[in-house]
Scaffold this motif. Sequence first.
Motif, PDB file in Angstrom:
ATOM      1  N   GLY A  25       0.799  -1.218   0.000  1.00  0.00           N
ATOM      2  CA  GLY A  25       0.000   0.000   0.000  1.00  0.00           C
ATOM      3  C   GLY A  25       0.831   1.266   0.000  1.00  0.00           C
ATOM      4  N   ALA A  26       0.356   2.257   0.746  1.00  0.00           N
ATOM      5  CA  ALA A  26       0.996   3.573   0.760  1.00  0.00           C
ATOM      6  C   ALA A  26       2.147   3.660   1.752  1.00  0.00           C
ATOM      7  CB  ALA A  26      -0.051   4.644   1.102  1.00  0.00           C
ATOM      8  N   ARG A  27       2.298   2.651   2.611  1.00  0.00           N
ATOM      9  CA  ARG A  27       3.286   2.772   3.692  1.00  0.00           C
ATOM     10  C   ARG A  27       4.627   2.132   3.380  1.00  0.00           C
ATOM     11  NH1 ARG A  27       0.055   1.910   9.437  1.00  0.00           N
ATOM     12  NH2 ARG A  27      -1.930   2.835   8.821  1.00  0.00           N
ATOM     13  N   ILE A  28       4.667   1.119   2.506  1.00  0.00           N
ATOM     14  CA  ILE A  28       5.924   0.441   2.186  1.00  0.00           C
ATOM     15  C   ILE A  28       6.392   0.902   0.808  1.00  0.00           C
ATOM     16  CG2 ILE A  28       7.075  -1.766   1.820  1.00  0.00           C
ATOM     17  CD1 ILE A  28       5.147  -3.047   3.759  1.00  0.00           C
ATOM     18  N   ASP A  29       7.528   1.578   0.798  1.00  0.00           N
ATOM     19  CA  ASP A  29       8.025   2.170  -0.454  1.00  0.00           C
ATOM     20  C   ASP A  29       8.996   1.195  -1.122  1.00  0.00           C
ATOM     21  OD1 ASP A  29       7.846   4.173  -2.282  1.00  0.00           O
ATOM     22  OD2 ASP A  29       9.234   5.529  -1.284  1.00  0.00           O
ATOM     23  N   MET A  30       8.453   0.118  -1.643  1.00  0.00           N
ATOM     24  CA  MET A  30       9.260  -0.970  -2.209  1.00  0.00           C
ATOM     25  C   MET A  30       9.824  -0.620  -3.584  1.00  0.00           C
ATOM     26  SD  MET A  30       5.956  -3.388  -3.013  1.00  0.00           S
ATOM     27  CE  MET A  30       5.206  -2.971  -1.450  1.00  0.00           C
ATOM     28  N   GLU A  31      10.765  -1.440  -4.035  1.00  0.00           N
ATOM     29  CA  GLU A  31      11.399  -1.254  -5.335  1.00  0.00           C
ATOM     30  C   GLU A  31      10.923  -2.315  -6.320  1.00  0.00           C
ATOM     31  OE1 GLU A  31      15.605  -0.944  -5.029  1.00  0.00           O
ATOM     32  OE2 GLU A  31      15.526   0.707  -3.589  1.00  0.00           O
ATOM     33  N   LEU A  32      11.297  -2.142  -7.597  1.00  0.00           N
ATOM     34  CA  LEU A  32      10.973  -3.137  -8.608  1.00  0.00           C
ATOM     35  C   LEU A  32      11.928  -4.323  -8.518  1.00  0.00           C
ATOM     36  CD1 LEU A  32      10.293  -1.040 -11.859  1.00  0.00           C
ATOM     37  CD2 LEU A  32       8.675  -1.744 -10.083  1.00  0.00           C
ATOM     38  N   SER A  33      11.428  -5.476  -8.950  1.00  0.00           N
ATOM     39  CA  SER A  33      12.264  -6.670  -9.081  1.00  0.00           C
ATOM     40  C   SER A  33      13.044  -6.589 -10.392  1.00  0.00           C
ATOM     41  CB  SER A  33      11.367  -7.911  -9.104  1.00  0.00           C
ATOM     42  OG  SER A  33      10.609  -7.938 -10.317  1.00  0.00           O
ATOM     43  N   PRO A  34      14.037  -7.475 -10.602  1.00  0.00           N
ATOM     44  CA  PRO A  34      14.712  -7.521 -11.908  1.00  0.00           C
ATOM     45  C   PRO A  34      13.725  -7.707 -13.059  1.00  0.00           C
ATOM     46  CG  PRO A  34      15.977  -8.753 -10.298  1.00  0.00           C
ATOM     47  CD  PRO A  34      14.691  -8.376  -9.617  1.00  0.00           C
ATOM     48  N   LEU A  35      12.723  -8.585 -12.883  1.00  0.00           N
ATOM     49  CA  LEU A  35      11.709  -8.758 -13.919  1.00  0.00           C
ATOM     50  C   LEU A  35      10.908  -7.477 -14.108  1.00  0.00           C
ATOM     51  CD1 LEU A  35      10.052 -10.404 -15.936  1.00  0.00           C
ATOM     52  CD2 LEU A  35       8.675 -11.244 -14.013  1.00  0.00           C
TER      53      LEU A  35
END
Length: 212
Positions: A25-35
């Motif tokens: 959601g809005a709280r976890i600022d995750m990154e993209l995977s290699p794919l």
Amino acid sequence: MEQLTRLYLIRHGEVEEKYHKVFGGARIDMELSPLGHEQVRALANYLLPMPPDLIYASPMRRVQQTLEPLAQALELMPVILPDLREVDFGSWTGLSWEQVLEKFQISAYTWLDQLEDGTIPQAETTVAFRERVANAINTILNESSGKSIAVVCHGGVIRMILSILFDLPFRRMNLFEVEYASITRVLLRPTRVELELHNFTPWRDLRPAPHL
């Protein structure tokens, strides 16, 4: 001649594996995977022959990484709108779908219904979510009516945009799959709204068919 506005609703690419089937959601600022990075490069290549006039985007990292090849290929400077960030899942944030079932005895597949009914503790209400997404769409249309516009954001936001544009209950957006790095294209006419393309994934749908 009637004025036409075309929206390309684009979801960010696949996220890091540790966040698959996890409510970020809005709280976890995750990154993209290699794919995910491969997916967004395919997305940029697909849009290059028919580029939008403008790009609006969520400020979240997974969207910003999706934007990099798009902005470079299309030579456009994105406009960042904080109201396009993903919905806040409250107490579900950081939990996997299995953990939601174990902790709350609720199937994660019903998340649209749970948001609509206000049954996710501490989550953003559907009313507040709709209001801020509507504010973003109104800003976009007021600034860029009559143009071809890319809106790069999140699965929940794309579903809310469709809910607003087609005047349908948010819970009914479970009818619409919104995959990573997908394009949903909507045509806005003065008298009606048309869904021209839904959930098209250049990274998968343009692969050559296998030889039989």
